[in-house]
Design an enzyme around this catalytic site. Structure first.
Site, PDB file in Angstrom:
ATOM      1  N   LYS A  71       0.800  -1.114  -0.053  1.00  0.00           N
ATOM      2  CA  LYS A  71       0.213  -0.122   0.018  1.00  0.00           C
ATOM      3  C   LYS A  71       0.874   1.262  -0.076  1.00  0.00           C
ATOM      4  O   LYS A  71       0.644   2.211  -0.792  1.00  0.00           O
ATOM      5  CB  LYS A  71      -0.952   0.110   1.253  1.00  0.00           C
ATOM      6  N   THR A  72       1.800   1.356   0.721  1.00  0.00           N
ATOM      7  CA  THR A  72       2.726   2.321   0.940  1.00  0.00           C
ATOM      8  C   THR A  72       3.773   2.717  -0.248  1.00  0.00           C
ATOM      9  O   THR A  72       3.561   3.582  -0.843  1.00  0.00           O
ATOM     10  CB  THR A  72       3.582   2.304   2.168  1.00  0.00           C
ATOM     11  N   ASP A 116      -0.706   6.599   6.735  1.00  0.00           N
ATOM     12  CA  ASP A 116      -0.902   5.427   6.806  1.00  0.00           C
ATOM     13  C   ASP A 116      -1.871   4.954   8.183  1.00  0.00           C
ATOM     14  O   ASP A 116      -1.930   5.745   9.054  1.00  0.00           O
ATOM     15  CB  ASP A 116       0.593   4.816   7.312  1.00  0.00           C
ATOM     16  N   THR A 165      -5.166  -1.413   7.459  1.00  0.00           N
ATOM     17  CA  THR A 165      -5.504  -2.840   7.373  1.00  0.00           C
ATOM     18  C   THR A 165      -6.841  -2.993   8.045  1.00  0.00           C
ATOM     19  O   THR A 165      -7.138  -4.212   7.994  1.00  0.00           O
ATOM     20  CB  THR A 165      -4.367  -3.445   8.398  1.00  0.00           C
ATOM     21  N   ARG A 225       6.452  -8.154   1.258  1.00  0.00           N
ATOM     22  CA  ARG A 225       7.425  -7.819   2.420  1.00  0.00           C
ATOM     23  C   ARG A 225       8.168  -9.057   3.118  1.00  0.00           C
ATOM     24  O   ARG A 225       9.142  -9.211   3.398  1.00  0.00           O
ATOM     25  CB  ARG A 225       6.748  -7.239   3.379  1.00  0.00           C
TER      26      ARG A 225
END
Ligand code: ADE
Length: 345
Positions: A71-72, A116, A165, A225
């Site tokens: 997302k980031t 975020d 999230t 990740r």
């Protein structure tokens, strides 16, 4: 918010393409480097092109989905594509209305503001955000009681990109203000994770056998990740115990040492499943009870463990709580309770 040093801790500004705080080398730096999430990328590409042609800022966009899916990274790539600077902050960092007011009034036209964990904004701060998003207006109440006045400031054109999230925790007024769209990032396919690992290995300049790529990808929880983290651990192992090449055997040994099993489960995931099975009879059990019996935070269970266990079909959410499935028993090598015997046929 007071000016000066404190400001740095709640928002950092990056010029287009500048990216120092992220796991910089492995993150994709161009739109084409970003693997997977094809449907989202196609939609975003149209929005970006339209905004550029009209010479307007992009509309506000919300991304949601489990941690580590990019997302980031997408937010940074969007800023790059728009040639805009990105200012990065997070829900918990914006404690007071004044913090957000300071961030908003310091934006320059065209800036992208990335928040975020937006589900962790407090209500008072959230209310300041509504008019800012809708009409670029900052409404600040000055004074109290009958003499209170609203001070209205115009804000420069900007785009809010936000990530969470936990979409269910966002109020509907906030959700509805993301006029540019709300996108759910999905877990990655095995093939896409393999491509990401191959790309990262090339960036890290480490040789990796194709079988090792497959093995690593299988254990990466369908999450880039995690894939990059495991790749780095395997590289360490190859450097220390091998000849620097990540081989099939070496990666297998490294992952066994990390106690990561063939579906990517770590000891803490297995503890959750075992608690469900042995302490709660397979469920249903509420998340609070499960958190107490595993000594985990409720948020950690909901945000870290559950999404992937649900994705694997090892647990299900029912109105009465979480239940473990026959697939979980099978994965753990446990005999199926008689009540479940038919479900695996
Ligand atoms: N690294 C992390 N996420 C990635 C993605 N989606 N594509 C390529 N590399 C990545």
């Amino acid at each position: 918010m007071t000016q000066g040093a404190e400001e740095i801790s709640i928002v950092s500004r990056k010029e287009p393409g500048e990216d120092k705080t992220l796991d910089a080398s492995l993150r994709p730096h161009t739109w084409n480097d970003y693997i997977g999430q094809d449907a989202i990328k196609k939609n975003l590409a149209i929005s970006l092109e339209a905004a550029r042609r009209r010479n307007e800022p992009l509309e506000h966009i919300l991304f949601y989905g489990p941690a580590g899916l990019g997302k980031t990274t997408l937010a940074h790539l969007i800023a790059k594509e728009m040639g805009a600077a990105i200012r990065v902050t997070s829900g918990p960092a914006i404690e007071r209305v004044g913090d957000l007011a300071s961030i908003l009034t310091n934006l320059i036209p065209g800036d992208i503001l990335f928040i975020d964990e937006i589900h962790r904004l407090n209500k008072l701060v959230e209310e300041i955000l509504y008019p800012a998003m809708e009409s670029r207006s900052l409404d600040i109440i000055i004074g109290k009681g009958p003499s209170a006045r609203i001070l209205q400031l115009d804000l420069p054109p900007f785009t809010l990109l936000a990530a969470t999230t936990r979409i269910a925790l966002l109020s509907s007024p906030l959700r509805s203000r993301f006029s540019g769209g709300t996108y759910r990032l999905s877990f990655y396919t095995q093939q896409d994770i393999e491509r990401i690992i191959a790309r990262s290995a090339a960036i890290l300049n480490v040789a990796i056998e194709p079988v090792a790529i497959t093995e690593l990808a299988l254990r990466s929880r369908a999450t880039p990740r995690v894939a990059n983290r495991l790749l780095k651990r395997c590289r360490d192992y190859a450097d220390v115990r091998g000849n620097g090449v990540i081989t099939a055997d070496g990666s297998h040994d490294a992952l066994e040492l990390l106690e990561i099993d063939n579906r990517g489960l770590e000891p803490s995931d297995r503890r959750i499943l075992e608690a469900l099975i042995f302490k709660h009879n397979g469920g249903p059990v509420g998340v609070q009870t499960l958190a107490a019996s595993t000594s985990e935070e409720i948020e950690t269970i909901e945000e870290v463990y559950e999404p992937y266990l649900l994705q694997l079909g090892f647990i299900e959410r029912t109105p009465r709580g979480r239940v473990v499935t026959a697939h979980a028993y099978e994965h753990l090598g446990l005999p199926l309770p008689t009540t479940m015997q038919e479900t695996l046929l």
